[in-house]
Design a protein around this motif. Structure first.
Motif, short mmCIF file in Angstrom:
data_model
loop_
_atom_site.label_atom_id
_atom_site.label_comp_id
_atom_site.label_asym_id
_atom_site.label_seq_id
_atom_site.Cartn_x
_atom_site.Cartn_y
_atom_site.Cartn_z
N UNK A 144 -35.28 13.65 -38.13
CA UNK A 144 -34.60 14.81 -38.72
C UNK A 144 -33.24 15.02 -38.06
N UNK A 145 -33.21 14.92 -36.75
CA UNK A 145 -31.95 15.11 -36.02
C UNK A 145 -30.97 13.98 -36.27
N UNK A 146 -31.47 12.76 -36.31
CA UNK A 146 -30.58 11.61 -36.49
C UNK A 146 -30.07 11.49 -37.93
N UNK A 147 -30.92 11.77 -38.90
CA UNK A 147 -30.59 11.45 -40.29
C UNK A 147 -30.03 12.62 -41.08
N UNK A 148 -30.35 13.85 -40.71
CA UNK A 148 -29.82 15.00 -41.43
C UNK A 148 -28.48 15.42 -40.82
N UNK A 149 -27.75 16.24 -41.54
CA UNK A 149 -26.36 16.52 -41.17
C UNK A 149 -26.19 17.71 -40.21
N UNK A 150 -27.26 18.47 -39.97
CA UNK A 150 -27.10 19.72 -39.23
C UNK A 150 -26.61 19.50 -37.80
N UNK A 151 -26.90 18.35 -37.22
CA UNK A 151 -26.55 18.10 -35.83
C UNK A 151 -25.24 17.32 -35.71
N UNK A 152 -25.21 16.14 -36.32
CA UNK A 152 -23.98 15.33 -36.26
C UNK A 152 -22.83 16.05 -36.94
N UNK A 153 -23.13 16.81 -37.99
CA UNK A 153 -22.08 17.56 -38.68
C UNK A 153 -21.45 18.62 -37.79
N UNK A 154 -22.26 19.27 -36.99
CA UNK A 154 -21.72 20.28 -36.06
C UNK A 154 -20.85 19.61 -35.00
N UNK A 155 -21.31 18.48 -34.49
CA UNK A 155 -20.51 17.76 -33.49
C UNK A 155 -19.17 17.30 -34.08
N UNK A 156 -19.19 16.89 -35.34
CA UNK A 156 -17.96 16.46 -36.01
C UNK A 156 -17.04 17.64 -36.26
N UNK A 157 -17.58 18.69 -36.86
CA UNK A 157 -16.75 19.80 -37.31
C UNK A 157 -16.20 20.63 -36.15
N UNK A 158 -16.99 20.81 -35.11
CA UNK A 158 -16.57 21.67 -34.00
C UNK A 158 -15.88 20.92 -32.88
N UNK A 159 -16.23 19.64 -32.72
CA UNK A 159 -15.73 18.91 -31.55
C UNK A 159 -15.03 17.61 -31.90
N UNK A 160 -14.95 17.27 -33.18
CA UNK A 160 -14.25 16.06 -33.61
C UNK A 160 -14.91 14.77 -33.17
N UNK A 161 -16.23 14.79 -33.00
CA UNK A 161 -16.95 13.62 -32.50
C UNK A 161 -17.48 12.76 -33.64
N UNK A 162 -17.33 11.47 -33.47
CA UNK A 162 -17.89 10.48 -34.40
C UNK A 162 -19.25 10.07 -33.85
N UNK A 163 -20.31 10.27 -34.64
CA UNK A 163 -21.67 10.04 -34.17
C UNK A 163 -22.27 8.80 -34.81
N UNK A 164 -22.84 7.94 -34.00
CA UNK A 164 -23.56 6.76 -34.46
C UNK A 164 -25.05 6.96 -34.25
#
Length: 233
Positions: free
Chosen positions: A127-147
């Motif tokens: 759920x954490x790896x595949x859904x957007x709620x976690x990686x999306x927050x890291x991208x939107x708030x911190x500009x992080x690219x998540x693999x």
């Protein structure tokens, strides 16, 4: 020092780690016989896990909101959710309480940016790896690219969390599987790895990883204790 409220039980293995780290870090900050004033509401993980598998996030949001309200009524000045996956419903928690809610991804994002990391591997439940709620927050708030790991890697990481770590089972072959996954993330360009499930810290330490490790449990706890101390200064 303000009182820290924790929604725990998902699993209780990681909740015990939260309690240990909260008090250890509070003692490190304050010295002497100090520990962290805290409250914990421990939910039953079996129905939570069943609702996760069924995709009933609405029911889970209602349950987490109720737990947060219990903490607020008990005197908590800030609320933590001692699990990464259940931050899928963080908005329901925030809407239910007047005291601050500390999102687990935010201290991690801040620490990654402070370290100059731009591309990071993420380990956690499916759920954490595949859904957007976690990686999306890291991208939107911190500009992080998540693999994230490949299909097989995600399946293995998820299985070990639920079938082993949530039951307190720590196996060397499982550590090797995680190490292989981390090595693959490094080969794909990850500069660091997020231990994005609170149980993973039971299996993987910095010495087990070829990449710098960012442990969400420890970072979450440290931010909460710092807030609880500084909010009264």
């Amino acid at each position: 020092m303000k009182t820290i409220g924790v929604i725990g039980g998902m699993s209780w293995e990681s909740s015990a780690e939260y309690y240990r780290l909260l008090n250890r870090y509070a003692k490190a900050r304050r010295g002497g016989h100090h520990n962290a004033p805290s409250l914990m509401v421990t939910v039953d993980f079996a129905p939570v896990e069943a609702n996760q598998r069924a995709g009933d996030w609405h029911a889970l949001g209602v349950q987490m909101a109720d737990a947060a309200q219990q903490l607020e009524r008990g005197g908590a000045d800030i609320v933590l959710l001692a699990t990464n996956t259940m931050h899928r419903v963080y908005e329901a928690i925030e809407a239910a309480i007047a005291v601050p809610f500390l999102h687990i991804a935010d201290p991690t994002g801040e620490a990654l940016r402070a370290a100059g990391i731009e591309r990071v591997g993420l380990l956690g439940t499916r759920y954490t790896m595949e859904q957007s709620f976690y990686a999306g927050r890291l991208r939107d708030r911190f500009g992080l690219d998540t693999l994230i790991p490949d299909d097989e890697g995600r399946a293995q990481v998820h299985r070990i969390i639920y079938d082993e770590l949530c039951h307190g089972i720590i196996e060397s072959p499982s550590r090797q599987i995680y190490q292989n996954v981390i090595e693959d993330l490094k080969a794909r360009g990850a500069q660091a790895v997020i231990l994005g499930c609170t149980e993973i810290t039971l299996l993987i330490r910095q010495e087990d990883s070829v990449l710098p490790v960012f442990d969400t449990t420890a970072l979450h706890v440290q931010h909460a204790v710092d807030w609880a101390i500084e909010a009264v200064s």
